[in-house]
Design a protein around this motif. Structure first.
Motif, mmCIF file in Angstrom:
data_model
loop_
_atom_site.group_PDB
_atom_site.id
_atom_site.type_symbol
_atom_site.label_atom_id
_atom_site.label_comp_id
_atom_site.label_asym_id
_atom_site.label_seq_id
_atom_site.Cartn_x
_atom_site.Cartn_y
_atom_site.Cartn_z
ATOM 1 N N ASN A 269 -13.803 1.451 -39.495
ATOM 2 C CA ASN A 269 -12.730 1.416 -38.221
ATOM 3 C C ASN A 269 -13.809 -0.423 -37.618
ATOM 4 N N GLN A 270 -15.167 0.065 -37.546
ATOM 5 C CA GLN A 270 -16.014 -1.173 -37.035
ATOM 6 C C GLN A 270 -15.700 -2.814 -37.628
ATOM 7 N N HIS A 271 -14.761 -2.327 -38.395
ATOM 8 C CA HIS A 271 -14.808 -4.176 -39.845
ATOM 9 C C HIS A 271 -13.099 -4.080 -39.313
ATOM 10 N N LEU A 272 -12.768 -3.501 -38.542
ATOM 11 C CA LEU A 272 -11.440 -3.836 -37.534
ATOM 12 C C LEU A 272 -10.434 -4.630 -37.080
ATOM 13 N N TRP A 273 -11.485 -5.055 -36.405
ATOM 14 C CA TRP A 273 -11.720 -5.464 -35.171
ATOM 15 C C TRP A 273 -10.736 -7.256 -35.121
ATOM 16 N N PRO A 274 -11.421 -7.791 -36.310
ATOM 17 C CA PRO A 274 -10.921 -9.020 -37.168
ATOM 18 C C PRO A 274 -9.858 -9.355 -37.475
ATOM 19 N N HIS A 275 -9.307 -7.527 -37.986
ATOM 20 C CA HIS A 275 -7.775 -8.334 -38.436
ATOM 21 C C HIS A 275 -6.885 -7.065 -37.161
ATOM 22 N N GLU A 344 -23.014 5.862 -23.182
ATOM 23 C CA GLU A 344 -23.963 6.657 -22.283
ATOM 24 C C GLU A 344 -24.591 7.486 -23.376
ATOM 25 N N GLN A 345 -23.735 8.294 -24.151
ATOM 26 C CA GLN A 345 -24.958 9.402 -25.214
ATOM 27 C C GLN A 345 -26.038 8.435 -25.995
ATOM 28 N N LEU A 346 -25.114 7.275 -26.778
ATOM 29 C CA LEU A 346 -26.244 7.523 -27.166
ATOM 30 C C LEU A 346 -27.595 6.292 -26.677
ATOM 31 N N LEU A 347 -27.270 5.866 -25.653
ATOM 32 C CA LEU A 347 -28.781 5.038 -24.754
ATOM 33 C C LEU A 347 -29.184 6.929 -24.621
ATOM 34 N N LYS A 348 -28.559 8.076 -24.208
ATOM 35 C CA LYS A 348 -29.399 8.473 -23.961
ATOM 36 C C LYS A 348 -30.512 9.206 -24.395
ATOM 37 N N GLN A 349 -29.956 8.758 -26.052
ATOM 38 C CA GLN A 349 -30.528 9.809 -27.531
ATOM 39 C C GLN A 349 -32.016 8.789 -27.359
ATOM 40 N N GLN A 352 -31.485 4.122 -30.017
ATOM 41 C CA GLN A 352 -31.491 2.194 -29.854
ATOM 42 C C GLN A 352 -31.085 2.358 -28.663
ATOM 43 N N THR A 353 -31.014 0.516 -29.162
ATOM 44 C CA THR A 353 -30.833 -0.172 -27.634
ATOM 45 C C THR A 353 -29.433 -0.593 -27.306
ATOM 46 N N ARG A 354 -29.250 -1.089 -26.440
ATOM 47 C CA ARG A 354 -27.753 -1.797 -26.503
ATOM 48 C C ARG A 354 -26.990 -2.525 -27.682
ATOM 49 N N GLU A 355 -28.381 -3.363 -27.690
ATOM 50 C CA GLU A 355 -28.064 -4.989 -28.287
ATOM 51 C C GLU A 355 -27.236 -3.968 -30.261
ATOM 52 N N GLU A 356 -28.744 -3.118 -30.672
ATOM 53 C CA GLU A 356 -28.593 -3.027 -31.252
ATOM 54 C C GLU A 356 -26.786 -1.470 -31.382
ATOM 55 N N ILE A 357 -27.251 -0.849 -30.651
ATOM 56 C CA ILE A 357 -25.484 0.242 -30.698
ATOM 57 C C ILE A 357 -24.534 -0.675 -30.882
ATOM 58 N N ASN A 358 -24.601 -2.563 -29.988
ATOM 59 C CA ASN A 358 -22.837 -3.191 -30.167
ATOM 60 C C ASN A 358 -22.675 -3.389 -31.597
ATOM 61 N N ALA A 359 -24.303 -4.040 -32.192
ATOM 62 C CA ALA A 359 -24.342 -4.568 -33.470
ATOM 63 C C ALA A 359 -23.733 -3.010 -33.928
ATOM 64 N N ILE A 363 -19.000 -1.862 -30.301
ATOM 65 C CA ILE A 363 -18.731 -0.350 -29.037
ATOM 66 C C ILE A 363 -18.212 -1.501 -27.730
ATOM 67 N N MET A 364 -18.903 -2.591 -27.564
ATOM 68 C CA MET A 364 -18.196 -3.607 -26.073
ATOM 69 C C MET A 364 -16.875 -3.813 -26.402
ATOM 70 N N ARG A 365 -16.842 -4.038 -27.872
ATOM 71 C CA ARG A 365 -15.025 -4.772 -28.701
ATOM 72 C C ARG A 365 -13.820 -3.748 -27.960
ATOM 73 N N ARG A 366 -14.494 -2.422 -28.221
ATOM 74 C CA ARG A 366 -14.021 -0.804 -28.520
ATOM 75 C C ARG A 366 -13.941 -0.581 -27.282
ATOM 76 N N ILE A 367 -14.594 -0.253 -26.330
ATOM 77 C CA ILE A 367 -14.972 -0.785 -24.325
ATOM 78 C C ILE A 367 -13.197 -1.278 -23.745
ATOM 79 N N GLU A 368 -13.758 -2.583 -24.945
ATOM 80 C CA GLU A 368 -12.201 -3.615 -24.164
ATOM 81 C C GLU A 368 -10.644 -3.606 -24.382
ATOM 82 N N SER A 369 -10.929 -2.698 -26.368
ATOM 83 C CA SER A 369 -9.275 -2.662 -26.356
ATOM 84 C C SER A 369 -8.936 -0.865 -24.931
ATOM 85 N N GLU A 370 -10.014 -0.294 -25.279
ATOM 86 C CA GLU A 370 -9.512 0.997 -23.937
ATOM 87 C C GLU A 370 -9.150 0.576 -23.090
ATOM 88 N N THR A 371 -9.799 0.210 -22.675
ATOM 89 C CA THR A 371 -9.157 -0.621 -21.195
ATOM 90 C C THR A 371 -7.847 -1.797 -21.079
#
Length: 502
Positions: A269-275, A344-349, A352-359, A363-371
């Protein structure tokens, strides 16, 4: 009177007096960072003795007539202790009154809010609010009464028997088919796949629902089964004789597979965003064609547009929002899991950094879609109140209290001054019991009679289970999921192990 320890106690009392008069907040006479025996003694005396006894001691010391017998410092110390004890009681009384007044004000505000919203609250919300406001402290929460499916179906039949609804569901990631679902094959093919398929099947069997389309991705990759490349698949109802509503040529529930993205590759699903936009174009084309077909069958030649479009997960929420805006139809959204909470859960672990999580997770594209889905939805379906209060509350466009107030104002026809929020509805996931066989025997798993009778009652899987347990007759909890840390199986095992009855 000449002992140094008595002098230190008196000095502690004299030092404590002004601070109590000034602060009036606490009588804890220990100092942070170091321990004072004198202050500890005063604290113990004040909290451990009744003021009547202290007063009597002071009177007795003051009544001594002989100067040799009379101890001025003892008299002064007793008076000060008595005075501090009374001051402590006074402060505690004022604090109790303040807390009581604050609690009454909070309860009054909650009662007013509940009265405001009582006409518009769902049954689950209403029961929860009443349980919270119990005057005697007896919560009405507990195990919810089981709803008779027969009564519910009869009520729905009478209410919707004359309607012919067209409902569209969207769930674009994972491997979706009606039978022999490959649950657990990968992280995208899990509970959500089972959820949306059974939801489409159940809606297609409901009275008043003419057609249900579950839109997903068409996959013709060589590493997956050929059935995922079929454009259309009909979902057969579990019980064909349960509902007697009229069937039409195109009625029922269907899986509609829209081709988009790589034609011969199954991607996560992470690779479906451009389509996403390509899927929306295909979905709108299908809905346009189906609206004409349904119009000829049940609409007297007029197009029949969807009564609602329901998006599942962030990617389908994005697609549903764009489709609903284009068709001007109501939208429903179910998040299943939310990006901000996962971030938030991944950052608490701390792995990974925020940039690594997003890569990794986009995750930021997902949050944008949820908004976007939150803003476009008329109704957001959730599983628990915690999902509303702790997960959706992380999004800037939502506030649980304001949502209830706005809903109450809309119900009463009062202006909301341009503010809008989708209605949050709690619908806990259910379970289909038609295919489950219940074996006779004790419900607690304890066998009765001889070992031969016990062996007869055991299901075939029992021999496999017994390999892992020294006493498989103990109470059990069945948890089905793939072995993934986010499924939180370790906490379930910990809670089970810490419960003595289990």
């Amino acid at each position: 009177a000449g002992n140094d320890w008595i002098n230190s106690y008196l000095e502690a009392i004299l030092d404590a007096g002004p601070s109590i008069d000034a602060a009036k907040s606490s009588l804890l006479l220990r100092e942070r960072g170091r321990f004072s025996p004198a202050r500890y003694f005063v604290e113990e005396v004040i909290t451990g003795y009744d003021e009547t006894d202290l007063y009597k001691t002071w009177v007795r010391a003051a009544a001594m007539r002989s100067p040799q017998e009379r101890n001025t410092r003892l008299e002064n110390m007793c008076w000060r202790i008595w005075n501090l004890a009374r001051k402590k009681e006074q402060i505690e009384g004022e604090e109790a009154q303040r807390l009581s007044k604050r609690r009454l004000e909070r309860e009054k505000a909650r009662r007013d809010a509940t009265a405001d919203m009582s006409e518009d609250l769902s049954e689950g919300e209403k029961g929860e609010a009443i349980g919270d406001l119990s005057v005697h402290g007896d919560s009405t929460r507990g195990r919810m009464p089981r709803i008779s499916s027969v009564d519910a179906i009869e009520a729905l039949t009478s209410q919707f028997k004359d309607k012919k609804l067209y409902i569209v569901l969207i769930s674009i990631h994972g491997l979706i088919r009606g039978e022999d679902m490959e649950l657990g094959r990968d992280s995208d093919t899990g509970g959500q796949v089972k959820y949306v398929v059974e939801l489409a099947r159940a809606l297609g069997s409901m009275p008043g629902v003419y057609r249900v389309d579950l839109l997903t991705r068409q996959i013709s990759a060589p590493d997956v089964d050929w059935s995922y490349g079929e454009p259309t698949e009909m979902l057969t109802p579990r019980s064909s004789d349960s509902f007697m509503h009229q069937m039409g040529e195109s009625s029922g529930a269907y899986i509609i597979r829209i081709p988009f993205g790589p034609r011969d590759k199954y991607i996560p699903n992470q690779h479906l965003w451009p389509h996403i936009q390509e899927f929306v174009d295909g979905a709108l084309g299908h809905v346009l064609q189906m609206s004409k077909v349904l119009g000829e069958q049940i609409g007297s030649g007029q197009p029949i547009w969807p009564d609602a479009i329901h998006g599942h997960y962030a990617d389908a929420g994005d697609s549903a929002a764009l489709s609903c805006l284009a068709l001007n139809v109501p939208m429903l959204f179910t998040g299943h899991s939310l990006g901000r909470d996962k971030l938030e859960q991944l950052l608490k672990q701390g792995r990974q950094t925020r940039e690594e999580i997003n890569a990794t997770y986009k995750i930021m594209r997902r949050i944008e879609s949820e908004t976007l889905a939150l803003d476009a939805s008329d109704i957001v379906v959730t599983s628990t109140s915690r999902e509303i209060e702790e997960q959706w509350a992380l999004y800037d466009g939502f506030d649980a209290v304001l949502e209830r107030k706005l809903r109450a104002r809309i119900k009463r026809g009062v202006s909301c001054y341009g503010r809008y929020m989708p209605r949050m509805v709690i619908i806990p996931p259910g379970m289909e019991f038609n295919h489950i066989t219940i074996h006779d025997g004790d419900v607690d798993g304890e066998s009765e009679g001889t070992d031969e009778n016990s062996a007869v009652l055991d299901p075939p899987i029992w021999s496999e289970i017994m390999r892992f347990f020294t006493n498989p007759r103990k109470p059990m909890i069945l948890a089905l999921s793939r072995p993934d840390p986010k499924k939180n199986i370790t906490h379930l095992v910990k809670a089970f192990g810490e419960c003595r009855p289990l």
